[in-house]
Design a protein around this motif. Structure first.
Motif, PDB file in Angstrom:
ATOM      1  N   ILE A 165      12.479  26.360  40.193  1.00 29.92           N
ATOM      2  CA  ILE A 165      13.071  27.782  39.872  1.00 29.92           C
ATOM      3  C   ILE A 165      12.837  28.310  38.601  1.00 29.92           C
ATOM      4  O   ILE A 165      12.244  29.250  38.478  1.00 29.92           O
ATOM      5  N   ARG A 166      12.897  27.330  37.552  1.00 30.30           N
ATOM      6  CA  ARG A 166      12.803  27.772  36.201  1.00 30.30           C
ATOM      7  C   ARG A 166      11.163  28.120  36.181  1.00 30.30           C
ATOM      8  O   ARG A 166      10.709  29.020  35.298  1.00 30.30           O
ATOM      9  N   LYS A 167      10.352  27.320  36.597  1.00 26.40           N
ATOM     10  CA  LYS A 167       8.738  27.429  36.201  1.00 26.40           C
ATOM     11  C   LYS A 167       8.239  28.904  37.103  1.00 26.40           C
ATOM     12  O   LYS A 167       7.524  29.736  36.588  1.00 26.40           O
ATOM     13  N   GLN A 168       8.903  29.059  38.363  1.00 31.73           N
ATOM     14  CA  GLN A 168       8.627  30.236  38.935  1.00 31.73           C
ATOM     15  C   GLN A 168       9.184  31.296  38.191  1.00 31.73           C
ATOM     16  O   GLN A 168       8.285  32.394  38.170  1.00 31.73           O
ATOM     17  N   VAL A 169      10.367  31.471  37.763  1.00 33.66           N
ATOM     18  CA  VAL A 169      10.821  32.687  37.193  1.00 33.66           C
ATOM     19  C   VAL A 169      10.268  32.949  35.987  1.00 33.66           C
ATOM     20  O   VAL A 169       9.872  34.174  35.566  1.00 33.66           O
ATOM     21  N   LEU A 170       9.869  31.824  34.866  1.00 35.95           N
ATOM     22  CA  LEU A 170       9.442  32.070  33.630  1.00 35.95           C
ATOM     23  C   LEU A 170       8.039  32.557  33.838  1.00 35.95           C
ATOM     24  O   LEU A 170       7.256  33.321  33.079  1.00 35.95           O
ATOM     25  N   GLY A 171       7.313  32.026  34.718  1.00 37.95           N
ATOM     26  CA  GLY A 171       5.765  32.274  35.093  1.00 37.95           C
ATOM     27  C   GLY A 171       5.895  33.978  35.417  1.00 37.95           C
ATOM     28  O   GLY A 171       4.766  34.511  34.862  1.00 37.95           O
ATOM     29  N   GLY A 172       6.594  34.316  36.427  1.00 43.13           N
ATOM     30  CA  GLY A 172       6.622  35.622  36.757  1.00 43.13           C
ATOM     31  C   GLY A 172       7.044  36.612  35.596  1.00 43.13           C
ATOM     32  O   GLY A 172       6.454  37.675  35.484  1.00 43.13           O
ATOM     33  N   LEU A 173       7.879  36.344  34.704  1.00 43.21           N
ATOM     34  CA  LEU A 173       8.217  37.165  33.591  1.00 43.21           C
ATOM     35  C   LEU A 173       7.149  37.138  32.566  1.00 43.21           C
ATOM     36  O   LEU A 173       6.989  38.191  32.159  1.00 43.21           O
ATOM     37  N   ASN A 174       6.485  35.974  32.360  1.00 43.72           N
ATOM     38  CA  ASN A 174       5.518  36.014  31.425  1.00 43.72           C
ATOM     39  C   ASN A 174       4.206  36.960  31.499  1.00 43.72           C
ATOM     40  O   ASN A 174       3.714  37.404  30.573  1.00 43.72           O
ATOM     41  N   GLU A 194      15.068  45.660  37.961  1.00 46.42           N
ATOM     42  CA  GLU A 194      14.507  45.483  39.119  1.00 46.42           C
ATOM     43  C   GLU A 194      13.974  44.338  39.196  1.00 46.42           C
ATOM     44  O   GLU A 194      13.970  43.517  40.157  1.00 46.42           O
ATOM     45  N   MET A 195      13.389  43.542  38.120  1.00 49.71           N
ATOM     46  CA  MET A 195      12.809  42.418  38.249  1.00 49.71           C
ATOM     47  C   MET A 195      13.700  41.285  38.452  1.00 49.71           C
ATOM     48  O   MET A 195      13.865  40.215  39.030  1.00 49.71           O
ATOM     49  N   LEU A 196      14.936  41.474  37.867  1.00 53.50           N
ATOM     50  CA  LEU A 196      16.146  40.453  38.123  1.00 53.50           C
ATOM     51  C   LEU A 196      16.804  40.531  39.433  1.00 53.50           C
ATOM     52  O   LEU A 196      16.738  39.385  39.865  1.00 53.50           O
ATOM     53  N   TYR A 197      16.772  41.564  40.137  1.00 51.94           N
ATOM     54  CA  TYR A 197      16.987  41.632  41.432  1.00 51.94           C
ATOM     55  C   TYR A 197      16.122  41.160  42.297  1.00 51.94           C
ATOM     56  O   TYR A 197      16.141  40.379  43.289  1.00 51.94           O
ATOM     57  N   ALA A 198      14.663  41.218  41.880  1.00 51.63           N
ATOM     58  CA  ALA A 198      13.819  40.643  42.943  1.00 51.63           C
ATOM     59  C   ALA A 198      13.439  39.268  42.699  1.00 51.63           C
ATOM     60  O   ALA A 198      13.371  38.447  43.551  1.00 51.63           O
ATOM     61  N   ALA A 199      13.736  38.640  41.498  1.00 53.94           N
ATOM     62  CA  ALA A 199      13.434  37.223  41.272  1.00 53.94           C
ATOM     63  C   ALA A 199      14.570  36.306  41.384  1.00 53.94           C
ATOM     64  O   ALA A 199      14.817  35.229  42.063  1.00 53.94           O
ATOM     65  N   LEU A 200      15.941  37.002  41.254  1.00 54.82           N
ATOM     66  CA  LEU A 200      17.193  36.173  41.203  1.00 54.82           C
ATOM     67  C   LEU A 200      18.455  37.100  41.942  1.00 54.82           C
ATOM     68  O   LEU A 200      19.256  37.391  41.367  1.00 54.82           O
ATOM     69  N   PRO A 201      17.977  37.415  43.047  1.00 57.59           N
ATOM     70  CA  PRO A 201      19.126  38.468  43.659  1.00 57.59           C
ATOM     71  C   PRO A 201      20.539  37.918  43.748  1.00 57.59           C
ATOM     72  O   PRO A 201      21.336  38.647  43.532  1.00 57.59           O
ATOM     73  N   SER A 202      20.854  36.681  43.885  1.00 55.13           N
ATOM     74  CA  SER A 202      22.212  36.180  43.855  1.00 55.13           C
ATOM     75  C   SER A 202      22.679  36.202  42.587  1.00 55.13           C
ATOM     76  O   SER A 202      23.807  36.556  42.365  1.00 55.13           O
ATOM     77  N   ILE A 203      22.082  36.024  41.594  1.00 52.33           N
ATOM     78  CA  ILE A 203      22.447  36.276  40.368  1.00 52.33           C
ATOM     79  C   ILE A 203      22.969  37.644  39.853  1.00 52.33           C
ATOM     80  O   ILE A 203      23.819  37.953  39.124  1.00 52.33           O
ATOM     81  N   ALA A 204      21.787  38.318  40.094  1.00 58.07           N
ATOM     82  CA  ALA A 204      21.971  39.857  39.777  1.00 58.07           C
ATOM     83  C   ALA A 204      23.049  40.474  40.622  1.00 58.07           C
ATOM     84  O   ALA A 204      23.854  41.309  40.036  1.00 58.07           O
TER      85      ALA A 204
END
Length: 215
Positions: A165-174, A194-204
């Motif tokens: 999850i960390r690698k996927q999220v940080l890779g997408g952000l960078n 929008e990126m928060l909802y797309a990457a981590l909908p449960s957190i958003a």
């Protein structure tokens, strides 16, 4: 930068020297992003900060050391803010959302954008020793994320392997630095949402539903 590290000048700087050193780092970050590291000359950088070319080497031993400082300075600034954020919040969802927004805000508005641009496009210009220096600081930052995501997985807020999850999220952000345009159709804040909802909908959804600030 908050601490001296191998490969970075170890001289104890006076306040005035430290201020000029930081000016060089920030100016270099801008020029490297605009023109590229190889195409930015020492003289051009010196002129931009009002120094003679030789005077730059009072603060740095080499042009490569300036590039290392650009990367380290950008990452360290986000690490410092990340530690403060982790101290302020104990809820796993708020921590992850806060780190997400902090990371994106730094990429879009702060020194993190120039630093990440340098890491993506100028990594090849670093010696192995310099790569180790920058990699250590990057690892320290990723550890913050690992703690926050690990806690979110442990409480069931996120599902899956915390490292993936960390690698996927940080890779997408960078890679945002490759496509983000300040004059695009969406505001910076809207893009982050929008990126928060797309990457981590449960957190958003959790943070939005609770109505709590996440930064």
């Amino acid at each position: 930068m908050k601490a001296n590290r191998p490969g970075i000048t170890q001289n104890v700087a006076r306040p005035a020297d430290e201020g000029r050193r930081n000016e060089v780092i920030l100016t270099a970050a801008h020029l490297f992003r605009k023109n590229g590291y190889e195409r930015t000359s020492v003289r051009e950088l010196a002129d931009a900060v009002g120094l003679r070319s030789g005077s730059l080497f009072h603060h740095f031993r080499s042009k490569e050391e300036i590039l290392v400082a650009v990367m380290v300075n950008g990452i360290q600034s986000v690490i410092d803010e990340g530690h403060e954020l982790m101290r302020r919040h104990t809820d796993p969802g708020e921590r992850v959302a806060g780190l997400f927004r902090l990371h994106m805000s730094s990429l879009i508005r702060g020194v993190g954008g120039d630093a990440m641009h340098a890491m993506i496009y100028e990594w090849r210009s670093l010696s192995m020793e310099s790569k180790i220096v920058v990699g250590k600081v990057s690892d320290d930052y990723e550890q913050l994320w690992q703690i926050a995501i690990g806690d979110a997985v442990a409480c069931g807020l996120l599902k899956g392997d915390a490292i993936i999850i960390r690698k996927q999220v940080l890779g997408g952000l960078n890679v945002t630095v490759r496509w983000y345009k300040p004059d695009g159709r969406l505001t910076a804040d809207r893009i982050i949402d929008e990126m928060l909802y797309a990457a981590l909908p449960s957190i958003a959804s959790r943070v939005s539903a609770d109505g709590r600030a996440d930064d």
